[in-house]
Design an enzyme around this catalytic site. Structure first.
Site, PDB file in Angstrom:
ATOM      1  N   HIS A 206      41.263  44.994  49.915  1.00  0.00           N
ATOM      2  CA  HIS A 206      41.480  44.295  48.842  1.00  0.00           C
ATOM      3  C   HIS A 206      42.236  44.927  47.648  1.00  0.00           C
ATOM      4  CE1 HIS A 206      38.124  46.433  46.866  1.00  0.00           C
ATOM      5  NE2 HIS A 206      38.699  46.207  45.633  1.00  0.00           N
TER       6      HIS A 206
HETATM    7  C1  UD1 Z   1      39.309  43.842  40.963  1.00  0.00           C
HETATM    8  C2  UD1 Z   1      39.407  44.991  40.107  1.00  0.00           C
HETATM    9  C3  UD1 Z   1      39.489  46.093  41.476  1.00  0.00           C
HETATM   10  C4  UD1 Z   1      38.195  46.105  42.019  1.00  0.00           C
HETATM   11  C5  UD1 Z   1      37.833  44.583  42.498  1.00  0.00           C
HETATM   12  C6  UD1 Z   1      36.661  44.522  43.112  1.00  0.00           C
HETATM   13  C7  UD1 Z   1      41.090  45.303  38.448  1.00  0.00           C
HETATM   14  C8  UD1 Z   1      42.487  45.418  37.780  1.00  0.00           C
HETATM   15  N1  UD1 Z   1      40.720  45.371  39.824  1.00  0.00           N
HETATM   16  O1  UD1 Z   1      40.437  43.619  41.727  1.00  0.00           O
HETATM   17  O2  UD1 Z   1      39.544  47.679  40.720  1.00  0.00           O
HETATM   18  O3  UD1 Z   1      38.140  46.978  43.071  1.00  0.00           O
HETATM   19  O4  UD1 Z   1      37.934  43.407  41.501  1.00  0.00           O
HETATM   20  O5  UD1 Z   1      36.398  43.438  43.894  1.00  0.00           O
HETATM   21  O6  UD1 Z   1      40.262  44.908  37.492  1.00  0.00           O
HETATM   22  N2  UD1 Z   1      40.174  35.695  43.215  1.00  0.00           N
HETATM   23  C9  UD1 Z   1      39.329  34.516  43.467  1.00  0.00           C
HETATM   24  N3  UD1 Z   1      38.039  34.345  43.068  1.00  0.00           N
HETATM   25  C10 UD1 Z   1      37.381  35.194  42.173  1.00  0.00           C
HETATM   26  C11 UD1 Z   1      38.086  36.467  41.871  1.00  0.00           C
HETATM   27  C12 UD1 Z   1      39.433  36.754  42.345  1.00  0.00           C
HETATM   28  O7  UD1 Z   1      39.948  33.567  43.937  1.00  0.00           O
HETATM   29  O8  UD1 Z   1      36.181  35.222  41.887  1.00  0.00           O
HETATM   30  C13 UD1 Z   1      41.515  35.825  43.359  1.00  0.00           C
HETATM   31  C14 UD1 Z   1      42.470  35.368  42.649  1.00  0.00           C
HETATM   32  O9  UD1 Z   1      43.680  34.752  43.123  1.00  0.00           O
HETATM   33  C15 UD1 Z   1      42.857  36.529  41.787  1.00  0.00           C
HETATM   34  C16 UD1 Z   1      42.892  37.677  42.905  1.00  0.00           C
HETATM   35  O10 UD1 Z   1      41.521  37.573  43.638  1.00  0.00           O
HETATM   36  O11 UD1 Z   1      44.368  36.467  41.426  1.00  0.00           O
HETATM   37  C17 UD1 Z   1      42.730  39.215  42.229  1.00  0.00           C
HETATM   38  O12 UD1 Z   1      41.266  38.974  41.317  1.00  0.00           O
HETATM   39  P1  UD1 Z   1      41.350  40.415  40.243  1.00  0.00           P
HETATM   40  O13 UD1 Z   1      39.999  40.413  39.701  1.00  0.00           O
HETATM   41  O14 UD1 Z   1      42.432  40.129  39.353  1.00  0.00           O
HETATM   42  O15 UD1 Z   1      41.430  41.646  40.975  1.00  0.00           O
HETATM   43  P2  UD1 Z   1      40.705  42.218  42.266  1.00  0.00           P
HETATM   44  O16 UD1 Z   1      41.511  42.389  43.329  1.00  0.00           O
HETATM   45  O17 UD1 Z   1      39.508  41.323  42.832  1.00  0.00           O
HETATM   46  N1  UDP Z   2      30.404  43.849  48.830  1.00  0.00           N
HETATM   47  C1  UDP Z   2      29.656  42.828  49.297  1.00  0.00           C
HETATM   48  N2  UDP Z   2      30.345  41.708  49.889  1.00  0.00           N
HETATM   49  C2  UDP Z   2      31.373  42.030  50.427  1.00  0.00           C
HETATM   50  C3  UDP Z   2      32.106  43.219  50.142  1.00  0.00           C
HETATM   51  C4  UDP Z   2      31.519  44.007  49.304  1.00  0.00           C
HETATM   52  O1  UDP Z   2      28.502  42.627  48.760  1.00  0.00           O
HETATM   53  O2  UDP Z   2      31.664  41.147  51.254  1.00  0.00           O
HETATM   54  C5  UDP Z   2      29.742  44.902  48.078  1.00  0.00           C
HETATM   55  C6  UDP Z   2      29.891  46.519  48.691  1.00  0.00           C
HETATM   56  O3  UDP Z   2      28.708  46.469  49.422  1.00  0.00           O
HETATM   57  C7  UDP Z   2      30.032  47.293  47.411  1.00  0.00           C
HETATM   58  C8  UDP Z   2      30.734  46.600  46.396  1.00  0.00           C
HETATM   59  O4  UDP Z   2      30.810  45.119  46.819  1.00  0.00           O
HETATM   60  O5  UDP Z   2      28.538  47.546  46.701  1.00  0.00           O
HETATM   61  C9  UDP Z   2      32.222  47.084  46.581  1.00  0.00           C
HETATM   62  O6  UDP Z   2      33.027  46.255  45.783  1.00  0.00           O
HETATM   63  P1  UDP Z   2      34.457  46.139  46.181  1.00  0.00           P
HETATM   64  O7  UDP Z   2      35.003  46.602  47.436  1.00  0.00           O
HETATM   65  O8  UDP Z   2      34.839  44.447  45.701  1.00  0.00           O
HETATM   66  O9  UDP Z   2      35.141  46.896  45.003  1.00  0.00           O
HETATM   67  P2  UDP Z   2      35.445  48.345  44.752  1.00  0.00           P
HETATM   68  O10 UDP Z   2      34.173  49.070  44.994  1.00  0.00           O
HETATM   69  O11 UDP Z   2      36.490  48.837  45.580  1.00  0.00           O
HETATM   70  O12 UDP Z   2      35.627  48.317  43.255  1.00  0.00           O
END
Ligand code: UD1
Ligand code: UDP
Length: 359
Positions: A206
């Site tokens: 992601h």
């Molecule tokens: C964010 C964090 C990242 C973290 C990740 C965990 C920032 C800059 N990034 O990244 O550090 O590792 O969360 O998962 O804060 N979207 C949906 N539904 C949701 C959420 C997101 O469809 O509930 C989609 C949208 O298209 C959105 C994209 O995911 O534009 C990215 O979401 P965003 O929260 O901006 O960043 P993440 O990639 O999730």
């Molecule tokens: N996780 C989850 N379901 C998923 C993928 C991840 O519950 O389908 C949990 C995972 O076990 C960990 C956390 O989400 O505890 C990690 O989050 P993510 O990978 O979204 O973000 P990051 O840690 O890179 O910020």
């Protein structure tokens, strides 16, 4: 009475917050106000964790949603400022390195409210990562810095931050220890998917740098396609959208790839602990792989969790298809396994430290 205003908003923050929020609830000296920014909002990216991990319902839900970095952070800031002014907390508590973390710490610092940062001191030294900007700024604005590892403490020292720094261990380790056996007992995910333990690869992708560039995303999906064996791929909504945008659907139609929606925490722990190997660009999943003693290949060129590499459980493969396939062939499970993330009592330690502040 210490009034703590916690700002959370993204999936890993709900998991990090669950153990500490529960610890706060058993402390008569601490009152916690939870603010959910709404950065993540799909049922399986947000609500499911509140229900499963018994996190209290947020006192405030900001409904921010997705947007560009500037707009998303600004929308959070606008509302957080009003809430902090009216709630007058003693401390604003933030986790990790997301835009919700930065919004919380910016709003608090301008209002002269001290910040406690959980998971402080992590560095990739790659300023192209939005997370690196968020955590560097948050660390430099924080009064209390709760570090998950010795490296994190050293990173802060290198930047001149030594006051208020505590090595508390990793809050995610508390959750893994608490929920691991529950997950193995309760989760039916593997039988529902018809896969046997230790026969499959678990992959998550992601990171912006891996999904926003079609060549890199293609290279990663090509690697999954060429792996000899089942690849279980719980797809983050960001990646799902990018696969569609870059017309890469054909790469995930292969019969060895089991594409599924994001999992709840118990199912995730179950598939992590029973995987033969994990491939990921997630920070949390790299750590959980180590905690659950599953070898991991990190689909990046650097990691903040350097101890997992030096202990031999994690290997950086970058994003090139051939390098990933070669890493899979070469990786072994080491026999050594040091407690690099503490003893699983991080929430208690943070509570104790905060209680000392009240005194
Ligand atoms: C964010 C964090 C990242 C973290 C990740 C965990 C920032 C800059 N990034 O990244 O550090 O590792 O969360 O998962 O804060 N979207 C949906 N539904 C949701 C959420 C997101 O469809 O509930 C989609 C949208 O298209 C959105 C994209 O995911 O534009 C990215 O979401 P965003 O929260 O901006 O960043 P993440 O990639 O999730
Ligand atoms: N996780 C989850 N379901 C998923 C993928 C991840 O519950 O389908 C949990 C995972 O076990 C960990 C956390 O989400 O505890 C990690 O989050 P993510 O990978 O979204 O973000 P990051 O840690 O890179 O910020």
């Amino acid at each position: 009475m210490l009034k703590v205003l916690t700002v959370i908003g993204a999936r890993p923050q709900f998991i990090k917050a669950c153990m500490l929020s529960n610890a706060f609830r058993s402390e008569s000296n601490i009152k916690e106000i939870i603010v959910h920014t709404g950065q993540h909002y799909d049922e399986n990216m947000s609500n499911i964790f509140f229900k499963q991990l018994k996190l209290p319902n947020p006192h405030y839900f900001l409904g921010t949603g997705s947007d560009t970095h500037g707009k998303q952070t600004a929308k959070m800031l606008l509302k957080l400022e009003d809430i902090i002014i009216s709630e007058k907390p003693d401390i604003v508590l933030v986790y990790g390195d997301t835009n919700s973390t930065l919004a919380g710490s910016l709003a608090a610092s301008k209002l002269h409210i001290p910040i406690a940062h959980v998971e402080a001191g992590l560095r990739s030294y790659n300023k192209k990562m939005p997370e690196e900007i968020n955590r560097v700024l948050t660390d430099h604005l924080s009064t209390w810095l709760f570090c998950p590892s010795n490296t994190a403490v050293k990173n802060l020292e290198n930047e001149g931050i030594t006051q208020g720094v505590y090595q508390t261990g990793d809050i995610m380790y508390d959750a893994v220890l608490y929920y691991k056996n529950v997950a193995l007992q309760k989760s039916n995910i593997l039988s529902n998917l018809n896969i046997a333990p230790k026969t499959y690869y678990l992959a998550t992708v992601h990171r912006a740098e891996n999904t926003d560039n079609p060549q890199i995303l293609t290279s990663l999906l090509e690697a999954f396609l060429q792996i000899r064996g089942t690849v279980l791929l719980p797809l983050h909504p960001r990646t799902k959208n990018k696969i569609k945008q870059w017309n890469l659907e054909k790469l995930i139609l292969s019969s060895n790839i089991k594409l599924i929606d994001p999992l709840d925490y118990l199912d995730m722990l179950a598939v992590e602990s029973q995987a033969k190997l994990i491939l990921t660009d997630s920070g949390g999943v790299q750590k959980e792989a180590y905690m659950l003693k599953v070898p991991c290949i990190t689909l990046r060129n650097e990691t903040e969790w350097v101890e997992t590499i030096s202990e031999g459980w994690n290997q950086l493969s970058g994003t090139d298809t051939d390098r990933i396939l070669k890493a899979i062939e070469e990786i072994k499970s080491p026999t050594n396994h040091l407690s690099i993330f503490g003893d699983g009592h991080t929430a208690e330690k943070i509570c104790r430290l905060l209680n000392n502040i009240v005194r």
